[in-house]
Scaffold this motif. Structure first.
Motif, PDB file in Angstrom:
ATOM      1  N   ARG A  71      -9.185  35.406  44.656  1.00 22.27           N
ATOM      2  CA  ARG A  71      -8.929  35.845  43.284  1.00 22.27           C
ATOM      3  C   ARG A  71     -10.068  36.717  42.777  1.00 22.27           C
ATOM      4  O   ARG A  71      -9.842  37.709  42.071  1.00 22.27           O
ATOM      5  CB  ARG A  71      -8.771  34.621  42.374  1.00 22.27           C
ATOM      6  CG  ARG A  71      -7.537  33.770  42.670  1.00 22.27           C
ATOM      7  CD  ARG A  71      -7.369  32.699  41.608  1.00 22.27           C
ATOM      8  NE  ARG A  71      -6.377  31.706  42.005  1.00 22.27           N
ATOM      9  CZ  ARG A  71      -6.678  30.481  42.422  1.00 22.27           C
ATOM     10  NH1 ARG A  71      -7.944  30.105  42.465  1.00 22.27           N
ATOM     11  NH2 ARG A  71      -5.734  29.635  42.772  1.00 22.27           N
ATOM     12  N   SER A  72     -11.299  36.360  43.126  1.00 21.41           N
ATOM     13  CA  SER A  72     -12.454  37.149  42.685  1.00 21.41           C
ATOM     14  C   SER A  72     -12.419  38.554  43.276  1.00 21.41           C
ATOM     15  O   SER A  72     -12.691  39.538  42.586  1.00 21.41           O
ATOM     16  CB  SER A  72     -13.747  36.441  43.079  1.00 21.41           C
ATOM     17  OG  SER A  72     -13.841  35.185  42.456  1.00 21.41           O
TER      18      SER A  72
ATOM     19  N   SER B 299     -11.517  26.808  47.617  1.00 24.38           N
ATOM     20  CA  SER B 299     -12.636  27.754  47.677  1.00 24.38           C
ATOM     21  C   SER B 299     -12.173  29.107  48.191  1.00 24.38           C
ATOM     22  O   SER B 299     -12.575  30.156  47.668  1.00 24.38           O
ATOM     23  CB  SER B 299     -13.741  27.189  48.572  1.00 24.38           C
ATOM     24  OG  SER B 299     -14.251  25.983  48.037  1.00 24.38           O
TER      25      SER B 299
ATOM     26  N   THR C 245      -5.413  27.428  38.853  1.00 27.97           N
ATOM     27  CA  THR C 245      -6.122  27.621  37.594  1.00 27.97           C
ATOM     28  C   THR C 245      -5.133  27.488  36.445  1.00 27.97           C
ATOM     29  O   THR C 245      -3.950  27.797  36.593  1.00 27.97           O
ATOM     30  CB  THR C 245      -6.783  29.009  37.541  1.00 27.97           C
ATOM     31  OG1 THR C 245      -5.770  30.019  37.701  1.00 27.97           O
ATOM     32  CG2 THR C 245      -7.815  29.159  38.649  1.00 27.97           C
TER      33      THR C 245
ATOM     34  N   ASN D  89     -10.207  30.856  45.462  1.00 21.56           N
ATOM     35  CA  ASN D  89     -11.075  31.376  44.409  1.00 21.56           C
ATOM     36  C   ASN D  89     -11.766  32.670  44.840  1.00 21.56           C
ATOM     37  O   ASN D  89     -11.896  33.608  44.047  1.00 21.56           O
ATOM     38  CB  ASN D  89     -12.121  30.329  44.033  1.00 21.56           C
ATOM     39  CG  ASN D  89     -11.521  29.182  43.237  1.00 21.56           C
ATOM     40  OD1 ASN D  89     -10.510  29.355  42.549  1.00 21.56           O
ATOM     41  ND2 ASN D  89     -12.123  28.010  43.333  1.00 21.56           N
TER      42      ASN D  89
END
Length: 326
Positions: free
Chosen positions: A269-270, A263, A212, A266
């Motif tokens: 990280r969430s 994926s 990111t 991500n």
């Protein structure tokens, strides 16, 4: 015998690494501007430059670069003036450049067969002077991509915002297409004119899957370009395959792997953000209905909101009080 003991493979590897560093650097901005097919259009214009070089007897690489730059600048100026939509401009680049190159190759009496080494690349025929040209252009392109990163990204992300900040939007847009033109012209001996667009787009797309932030994506795409260039050149020697095609296929494999890995990253990280009380406090919302913020947190006001508690930043100091559960 080691592949690196051969002089022509040393030159091929150096040229490929430089192109692998330069192409994704420019491609990152091209992808941001949603002009992923720009490299293909410029590649076809470069074919016209090669055809002109065959007719005149000049060196193909400098002529291809000059013709590429002229064509790209003309189309970009027409687009900026509103006289030609982006898709129409790319179509002109595609068909006009290709037809002109083939026509000139026929006029030169050498036929279209001579164009194949420029269309698909010919790393093993790269000489020392070619390596010098690629090295000089790579240094200039990478320096511009890194040095003007904030300004170029602002133009790619939001032209109106960049213009409101006093940035020379038109000049920066021209800078991007000129850098792309030079990259295409220089890389035609490494990955070929038909494949150079892939090296501008695929590493940038793979980097967007993995990281990111624009600067991280830019640096990651350049790293991917270096890696797949090395793998492609060395692999083509042992597998007896075309070097340009091997480099591009390696980049596509990296992209395919980056999609599921990205994926997973991500999701991780969430989850990490959801478990961080400071992040929840900064966002002003606690979906779990928790009533406390991290010990020592200041400037946070607790507001009961249905079945959960919102944590709203304030200018107050001191440790926030606990709000009872409903």
């Amino acid at each position: 015998m080691s592949v690196l003991a051969l002089a022509f493979m040393q030159r091929a590897l150096v040229a490929a690494l430089l192109s692998g560093l330069m192409s994704p650097a420019v491609g990152t901005y091209v992808v941001q501007r949603r002009l992923s097919l720009l490299g293909d259009g410029l590649g076809h214009v470069a074919i016209a430059g090669v055809g002109l070089a065959l007719v005149t007897g000049w060196a193909p690489t400098p002529v291809a670069i000059i013709i590429c730059v002229i064509g790209a600048v003309a189309i970009e100026l027409a687009r900026q003036s509103g006289k030609a939509p982006a898709d129409v401009g790319l179509a002109i680049l595609f068909y006009g450049g290709l037809a002109t190159g083939v026509l000139m190759a026929g006029i030169s009496g050498r036929g279209t067969g001579v164009l194949s080494q420029y269309l698909f690349g010919s790393l093993t025929t790269v000489n020392f002077s070619d390596v010098i040209v690629v090295a000089v252009m790579a240094v200039v392109i990478v320096a511009l991509c890194l040095g003007l990163a904030p300004q170029l990204f602002a133009v790619c992300a939001d032209e109106d915002y960049a213009r409101s900040q006093g940035l020379p939007v038109r000049a920066l847009e021209l800078c991007i297409v000129v850098m792309a033109s030079v990259t295409v012209g220089v890389s035609m001996r490494t990955v070929g004119l038909l494949l150079v667009s892939a090296m501008m787009v695929v590493p940038a797309a793979a980097a967007n899957n993995l990281v990111t932030g624009f600067h991280r994506s830019l640096l990651t795409s350049m790293g991917i370009g270096l890696a797949v260039s090395a793998v492609g050149v060395i692999g083509s020697y042992y597998w007896n395959t075309a070097s340009g095609a091997t480099i591009v296929v390696s980049a596509i494999v990296v992209f395919m792997v980056s999609a599921p890995v990205g994926s997973w990253l991500n999701r991780r990280r969430s989850l990490m953000s959801a478990d961080d009380p400071i992040v929840r406090a900064a966002s002003g919302h606690d979906p779990c209905g928790r009533t406390r913020v991290a010990a020592g947190a200041r400037g946070v006001r607790h507001v009961q909101h249905g079945d959960h508690v919102d944590h709203l930043p304030t200018t107050d100091s001191g440790v926030p009080a606990e709000v009872p559960d409903p």
